[in-house]
Design a protein around this motif. Sequence first.
Motif, PDB file in Angstrom:
ATOM      1  N   ALA A   1       0.925  -1.101   0.164  1.00  0.00           N
ATOM      2  CA  ALA A   1       0.090  -0.009  -0.027  1.00  0.00           C
ATOM      3  C   ALA A   1       0.745   1.215   0.189  1.00  0.00           C
ATOM      4  O   ALA A   1       1.971   1.196   0.553  1.00  0.00           O
ATOM      5  CB  ALA A   1      -0.909   0.014   1.378  1.00  0.00           C
ATOM      6  N   ALA A   2       0.300   2.322  -0.441  1.00  0.00           N
ATOM      7  CA  ALA A   2       1.037   3.531  -0.366  1.00  0.00           C
ATOM      8  C   ALA A   2       1.507   4.207   0.652  1.00  0.00           C
ATOM      9  O   ALA A   2       2.780   4.526   1.056  1.00  0.00           O
ATOM     10  CB  ALA A   2       0.268   4.707  -1.365  1.00  0.00           C
ATOM     11  N   GLN A   3       0.751   3.967   1.704  1.00  0.00           N
ATOM     12  CA  GLN A   3       1.079   4.455   3.021  1.00  0.00           C
ATOM     13  C   GLN A   3       2.310   3.544   3.693  1.00  0.00           C
ATOM     14  O   GLN A   3       3.000   4.318   4.460  1.00  0.00           O
ATOM     15  CB  GLN A   3      -0.084   4.258   4.048  1.00  0.00           C
ATOM     16  CG  GLN A   3      -1.459   5.126   3.661  1.00  0.00           C
ATOM     17  CD  GLN A   3      -2.337   4.278   2.403  1.00  0.00           C
ATOM     18  OE1 GLN A   3      -1.925   3.223   1.996  1.00  0.00           O
ATOM     19  NE2 GLN A   3      -3.808   4.290   2.847  1.00  0.00           N
TER      20      GLN A   3
ATOM     21  N   TYR B   1      -6.291  12.546   2.343  1.00  0.00           N
ATOM     22  CA  TYR B   1      -5.420  13.584   3.020  1.00  0.00           C
ATOM     23  C   TYR B   1      -4.376  13.017   3.993  1.00  0.00           C
ATOM     24  O   TYR B   1      -3.217  13.630   4.151  1.00  0.00           O
ATOM     25  CB  TYR B   1      -6.119  14.603   3.265  1.00  0.00           C
ATOM     26  CG  TYR B   1      -6.819  15.034   2.277  1.00  0.00           C
ATOM     27  CD1 TYR B   1      -6.099  16.269   1.461  1.00  0.00           C
ATOM     28  CD2 TYR B   1      -8.379  15.057   2.097  1.00  0.00           C
ATOM     29  CE1 TYR B   1      -6.848  16.745   0.307  1.00  0.00           C
ATOM     30  CE2 TYR B   1      -9.079  15.691   1.177  1.00  0.00           C
ATOM     31  CZ  TYR B   1      -8.214  16.464   0.210  1.00  0.00           C
ATOM     32  OH  TYR B   1      -9.146  17.077  -0.807  1.00  0.00           O
ATOM     33  N   ALA B   2      -4.462  11.819   4.528  1.00  0.00           N
ATOM     34  CA  ALA B   2      -3.677  11.281   5.500  1.00  0.00           C
ATOM     35  C   ALA B   2      -2.463  10.591   4.968  1.00  0.00           C
ATOM     36  O   ALA B   2      -1.215  10.700   5.526  1.00  0.00           O
ATOM     37  CB  ALA B   2      -4.378   9.760   6.160  1.00  0.00           C
ATOM     38  N   LEU B   3      -2.488  10.573   3.427  1.00  0.00           N
ATOM     39  CA  LEU B   3      -1.059  10.262   2.978  1.00  0.00           C
ATOM     40  C   LEU B   3      -0.009  11.352   2.976  1.00  0.00           C
ATOM     41  O   LEU B   3       1.230  11.065   2.930  1.00  0.00           O
ATOM     42  CB  LEU B   3      -1.405   9.944   1.630  1.00  0.00           C
ATOM     43  CG  LEU B   3      -0.316   9.079   0.853  1.00  0.00           C
ATOM     44  CD1 LEU B   3      -0.243   7.734   1.176  1.00  0.00           C
ATOM     45  CD2 LEU B   3      -0.468   9.067  -0.866  1.00  0.00           C
ATOM     46  N   LEU B   4      -0.570  12.717   2.965  1.00  0.00           N
ATOM     47  CA  LEU B   4       0.410  13.819   2.645  1.00  0.00           C
ATOM     48  C   LEU B   4       1.352  14.023   4.000  1.00  0.00           C
ATOM     49  O   LEU B   4       2.573  14.326   3.527  1.00  0.00           O
ATOM     50  CB  LEU B   4      -0.428  15.040   2.566  1.00  0.00           C
ATOM     51  CG  LEU B   4      -1.186  15.145   1.336  1.00  0.00           C
ATOM     52  CD1 LEU B   4      -2.427  16.177   1.526  1.00  0.00           C
ATOM     53  CD2 LEU B   4      -0.501  15.013  -0.166  1.00  0.00           C
TER      54      LEU B   4
ATOM     55  N   ARG C   1      -1.593  21.707  -1.733  1.00  0.00           N
ATOM     56  CA  ARG C   1      -0.415  22.548  -1.735  1.00  0.00           C
ATOM     57  C   ARG C   1      -0.261  23.088  -0.244  1.00  0.00           C
ATOM     58  O   ARG C   1       0.835  23.240  -0.043  1.00  0.00           O
ATOM     59  CB  ARG C   1      -1.084  23.845  -2.798  1.00  0.00           C
ATOM     60  CG  ARG C   1      -0.053  24.872  -2.773  1.00  0.00           C
ATOM     61  CD  ARG C   1      -0.648  26.189  -3.316  1.00  0.00           C
ATOM     62  NE  ARG C   1      -1.986  26.620  -2.388  1.00  0.00           N
ATOM     63  CZ  ARG C   1      -2.768  27.291  -2.840  1.00  0.00           C
ATOM     64  NH1 ARG C   1      -3.006  27.818  -3.880  1.00  0.00           N
ATOM     65  NH2 ARG C   1      -3.562  27.654  -1.590  1.00  0.00           N
ATOM     66  N   ASP C   2      -1.245  23.719   0.320  1.00  0.00           N
ATOM     67  CA  ASP C   2      -0.688  23.904   1.528  1.00  0.00           C
ATOM     68  C   ASP C   2      -0.229  22.920   2.765  1.00  0.00           C
ATOM     69  O   ASP C   2       0.552  23.050   3.390  1.00  0.00           O
ATOM     70  CB  ASP C   2      -2.193  24.485   2.442  1.00  0.00           C
ATOM     71  CG  ASP C   2      -2.827  25.668   1.665  1.00  0.00           C
ATOM     72  OD1 ASP C   2      -2.043  26.227   0.732  1.00  0.00           O
ATOM     73  OD2 ASP C   2      -3.899  26.126   1.811  1.00  0.00           O
ATOM     74  N   ALA C   3      -0.724  21.666   2.354  1.00  0.00           N
ATOM     75  CA  ALA C   3      -0.136  20.599   3.182  1.00  0.00           C
ATOM     76  C   ALA C   3       1.383  20.176   2.898  1.00  0.00           C
ATOM     77  O   ALA C   3       2.347  20.105   3.730  1.00  0.00           O
ATOM     78  CB  ALA C   3      -0.735  19.337   3.315  1.00  0.00           C
ATOM     79  N   LEU C   4       1.654  20.445   1.421  1.00  0.00           N
ATOM     80  CA  LEU C   4       3.259  20.030   1.212  1.00  0.00           C
ATOM     81  C   LEU C   4       4.032  21.374   1.665  1.00  0.00           C
ATOM     82  O   LEU C   4       5.058  21.323   2.118  1.00  0.00           O
ATOM     83  CB  LEU C   4       3.089  20.128  -0.257  1.00  0.00           C
ATOM     84  CG  LEU C   4       2.412  18.860  -0.913  1.00  0.00           C
ATOM     85  CD1 LEU C   4       2.620  18.875  -2.375  1.00  0.00           C
ATOM     86  CD2 LEU C   4       3.075  17.633  -0.402  1.00  0.00           C
ATOM     87  N   ILE C   5       3.594  22.720   1.700  1.00  0.00           N
ATOM     88  CA  ILE C   5       4.262  23.744   2.159  1.00  0.00           C
ATOM     89  C   ILE C   5       4.466  23.525   3.421  1.00  0.00           C
ATOM     90  O   ILE C   5       5.521  23.927   4.022  1.00  0.00           O
ATOM     91  CB  ILE C   5       3.564  25.131   1.743  1.00  0.00           C
ATOM     92  CG1 ILE C   5       3.745  25.284   0.092  1.00  0.00           C
ATOM     93  CG2 ILE C   5       4.123  26.393   2.383  1.00  0.00           C
ATOM     94  CD1 ILE C   5       2.704  26.464  -0.267  1.00  0.00           C
TER      95      ILE C   5
END
Length: 256
Positions: free
Chosen positions: A102-104, A129-132, A193-197
């Motif tokens: 799995a990705a996670q 969004y839990a992946l980010l 975008r905001d989560a990555l920043i």
Amino acid sequence: MGHDRNFDEIFDRFQSRIKTNKKGLVREALIREDLLEYVLKDEGRTLSVLDSGCGLGDMGLWLAKKGHQVLATDISAKMVEHTAAEARELGLEGRMTVKQMAAQDALASGQKFDLICIHAVMEWLHDPYALLPLISQSLNPGAYLSLTIYNKHRSVFNSLIKGDFKRILHGDDYAGSSNAMTPPNPIEPERVRDALIAQGLTIELHAGLRCFYDYFPNKAKDFHELDDLLTLERRYRKLSPYRDFARYVHFIARKD
């Protein structure tokens, strides 16, 4: 309880549509162009790559052919079997490892990479969004993330212009049937975008993928040449509002 989507049950249909469909070719071509422009500029450097949710393996195989070391993972056993067979046929076993994961789990393994590709994965997860928050910990300093998402703005706008108000007025439910190829969880680009920043990543690219093709009448989809579609995509896809209504959004982010 919800669960992440596994494509084993629709593998054959997925393979035939992705391999022959013009819209898939447009998306793949633009992602590769973006990677060449932003990430793969130093042709003499070998990158460690995670292709998470690798699907049929096309992206990972392309990167392995370029000399990079690729770990390709997918939750689907059939996708993994297909990708591993392709790697063997192309003589890429030394550069490409394929695992069912799995990705996670791939992002939580403790391994770090120079490039992580997560393409058209988030929208199939029960809790996308839990992946980010898992991404930054898996990137080396100076490494890159290539993330494509199924754009929620496009889903809403498409429903509005078709007069399909039900899903917007009642519950915001975009899930198709269990055998459908429509992702159940379109993603909000601004939230990504905001989560990555917030993780300390720098956004190098924010662009649309298929900004207008999916709005064509069916006859027009067959009429236009692939080269013309790509030319117009390149012209508009990095600009708002065109990217805001694209079917997919591509982010490339760098860990400083």
